[in-house]
Write a protein that holds these residues in place. Structure first.
Motif, mmCIF file in Angstrom:
data_model
loop_
_atom_site.group_PDB
_atom_site.id
_atom_site.type_symbol
_atom_site.label_atom_id
_atom_site.label_comp_id
_atom_site.label_asym_id
_atom_site.label_seq_id
_atom_site.Cartn_x
_atom_site.Cartn_y
_atom_site.Cartn_z
ATOM 1 N N PRO A 44 0.831 -1.207 0.000
ATOM 2 C CA PRO A 44 0.000 0.000 0.000
ATOM 3 C C PRO A 44 0.868 1.260 0.000
ATOM 4 N N TYR A 45 0.353 2.327 -0.594
ATOM 5 C CA TYR A 45 1.138 3.555 -0.696
ATOM 6 C C TYR A 45 0.226 4.770 -0.731
ATOM 7 N N ASN A 46 0.814 5.924 -0.479
ATOM 8 C CA ASN A 46 0.150 7.227 -0.585
ATOM 9 C C ASN A 46 0.958 8.093 -1.540
ATOM 10 N N ILE A 47 0.259 8.960 -2.261
ATOM 11 C CA ILE A 47 0.914 10.002 -3.040
ATOM 12 C C ILE A 47 0.388 11.314 -2.494
ATOM 13 N N GLU A 48 1.289 12.153 -2.002
ATOM 14 C CA GLU A 48 0.895 13.417 -1.388
ATOM 15 C C GLU A 48 1.535 14.573 -2.138
ATOM 16 N N ARG A 49 0.863 15.698 -2.082
ATOM 17 C CA ARG A 49 1.445 16.936 -2.597
ATOM 18 C C ARG A 49 1.950 17.695 -1.376
ATOM 19 N N THR A 50 3.255 17.969 -1.329
ATOM 20 C CA THR A 50 3.847 18.634 -0.176
ATOM 21 C C THR A 50 4.160 20.100 -0.441
ATOM 22 N N GLY A 51 3.991 20.550 -1.663
ATOM 23 C CA GLY A 51 4.230 21.936 -2.043
ATOM 24 C C GLY A 51 3.645 22.154 -3.422
ATOM 25 N N GLU A 52 3.823 23.355 -3.949
ATOM 26 C CA GLU A 52 3.264 23.646 -5.267
ATOM 27 C C GLU A 52 3.846 22.729 -6.340
ATOM 28 N N ASN A 53 5.146 22.464 -6.265
ATOM 29 C CA ASN A 53 5.809 21.596 -7.234
ATOM 30 C C ASN A 53 6.549 20.443 -6.557
ATOM 31 N N ALA A 54 6.084 20.032 -5.383
ATOM 32 C CA ALA A 54 6.745 18.963 -4.634
ATOM 33 C C ALA A 54 5.739 17.871 -4.285
ATOM 34 N N TYR A 55 6.197 16.628 -4.373
ATOM 35 C CA TYR A 55 5.353 15.475 -4.102
ATOM 36 C C TYR A 55 6.115 14.498 -3.221
ATOM 37 N N ARG A 56 5.371 13.612 -2.566
ATOM 38 C CA ARG A 56 5.988 12.549 -1.768
ATOM 39 C C ARG A 56 5.191 11.276 -1.967
ATOM 40 N N ILE A 57 5.901 10.206 -2.290
ATOM 41 C CA ILE A 57 5.298 8.881 -2.370
ATOM 42 C C ILE A 57 5.742 8.143 -1.116
ATOM 43 N N THR A 58 4.789 7.575 -0.380
ATOM 44 C CA THR A 58 5.087 6.812 0.820
ATOM 45 C C THR A 58 4.576 5.392 0.629
ATOM 46 N N LEU A 59 5.472 4.423 0.712
ATOM 47 C CA LEU A 59 5.108 3.015 0.586
ATOM 48 C C LEU A 59 5.273 2.329 1.935
ATOM 49 N N ALA A 60 4.317 1.471 2.295
ATOM 50 C CA ALA A 60 4.403 0.686 3.525
ATOM 51 C C ALA A 60 5.189 -0.584 3.216
ATOM 52 N N VAL A 61 6.429 -0.628 3.649
ATOM 53 C CA VAL A 61 7.311 -1.752 3.348
ATOM 54 C C VAL A 61 7.803 -2.403 4.634
ATOM 55 N N ALA A 62 6.879 -2.662 5.551
ATOM 56 C CA ALA A 62 7.239 -3.273 6.830
ATOM 57 C C ALA A 62 7.933 -4.603 6.593
ATOM 58 N N GLY A 63 9.026 -4.822 7.309
ATOM 59 C CA GLY A 63 9.766 -6.070 7.195
ATOM 60 C C GLY A 63 10.895 -6.022 6.190
ATOM 61 N N PHE A 64 10.972 -4.978 5.376
ATOM 62 C CA PHE A 64 12.050 -4.849 4.394
ATOM 63 C C PHE A 64 13.124 -3.929 4.953
ATOM 64 N N GLY A 65 14.372 -4.313 4.770
ATOM 65 C CA GLY A 65 15.499 -3.484 5.172
ATOM 66 C C GLY A 65 15.981 -2.646 4.000
ATOM 67 N N GLN A 66 16.874 -1.715 4.296
ATOM 68 C CA GLN A 66 17.415 -0.846 3.256
ATOM 69 C C GLN A 66 18.105 -1.633 2.150
ATOM 70 N N GLU B 272 12.970 -6.979 -2.631
ATOM 71 C CA GLU B 272 13.257 -8.401 -2.749
ATOM 72 C C GLU B 272 13.618 -8.923 -1.368
ATOM 73 N N LYS B 273 12.728 -9.715 -0.814
ATOM 74 C CA LYS B 273 12.896 -10.231 0.542
ATOM 75 C C LYS B 273 13.837 -11.421 0.536
ATOM 76 N N LYS B 274 14.832 -11.366 1.405
ATOM 77 C CA LYS B 274 15.744 -12.488 1.577
ATOM 78 C C LYS B 274 15.031 -13.556 2.408
ATOM 79 N N SER C 43 8.239 -10.524 -2.541
ATOM 80 C CA SER C 43 8.921 -9.521 -3.360
ATOM 81 C C SER C 43 7.884 -8.728 -4.149
ATOM 82 N N PHE C 44 8.249 -7.504 -4.512
ATOM 83 C CA PHE C 44 7.324 -6.666 -5.267
ATOM 84 C C PHE C 44 8.094 -5.753 -6.200
ATOM 85 N N GLU C 45 7.385 -5.243 -7.175
ATOM 86 C CA GLU C 45 7.894 -4.202 -8.066
ATOM 87 C C GLU C 45 6.743 -3.252 -8.339
#
Length: 157
Positions: free
Chosen positions: A37-59, A76-78, A96-98
């Protein structure tokens, strides 16, 4: 009467929000997110933020790639073996997801951060100076005539 579901386009584009908001209002479309699941937000006039829920995944299990007008987020989950016994119920998704997002022209990725199981991707629309609208001064007919007359008089002198 046939209706067209534009939800897949709306969920995977950034920078076209005005157009899709109008289409959603006209059609009354409600979108249901897929994994993750994810959100797409507008944080400014020309700025956006995509937030994905990736619980359990490391950097080290996530990758973000930006090419042309597309943003691709992969996870890609090990495979982990249970330390203290067998797992009786697995409710935390570890597959895993894309996820692909279409970006509008001149939208660039500025950075990404992972905190508390949420992957934040910051985007900015930077329009080149040559493509920005410009104000053109309107000169009246009298002012233009004076300029021409002054130029002719200066050349004659």
């Amino acid at each position: 009467m046939r209706t067209f579901d534009l939800t897949p386009l709306y969920r995977s584009t950034v920078g076209f929000d005005r157009l899709f908001s109008l289409l959603d209002q006209a059609a009354g479309v409600d979108s249901a997110p897929a994994y993750p699941p994810y959100n797409i937000e507008r944080t400014g006039e020309n700025a956006y933020r995509i937030t994905l829920a990736v619980a359990g995944f490391g950097q080290n299990e996530l990758s973000i790639e930006s090419r042309q007008n597309a943003l691709i987020v992969k996870g890609e989950k090990k495979v982990e073996e249970s330390r203290d016994g067998e797992v009786l119920y697995r409710g935390i998704a570890g597959r895993s997801f894309e996820r692909r997002f279409q970006l509008a022209d001149h939208v660039e990725v500025k950075g990404a951060s992972l905190e508390n199981g949420l992957l934040h991707i910051d985007l900015v629309r930077e329009i080149p100076e040559a493509m920005k609208p410009r104000q053109i001064a309107i000169v009246g007919a009298n002012a233009n005539a004076k300029t021409i007359e002054n130029t002719i008089e200066q050349q004659a002198a």
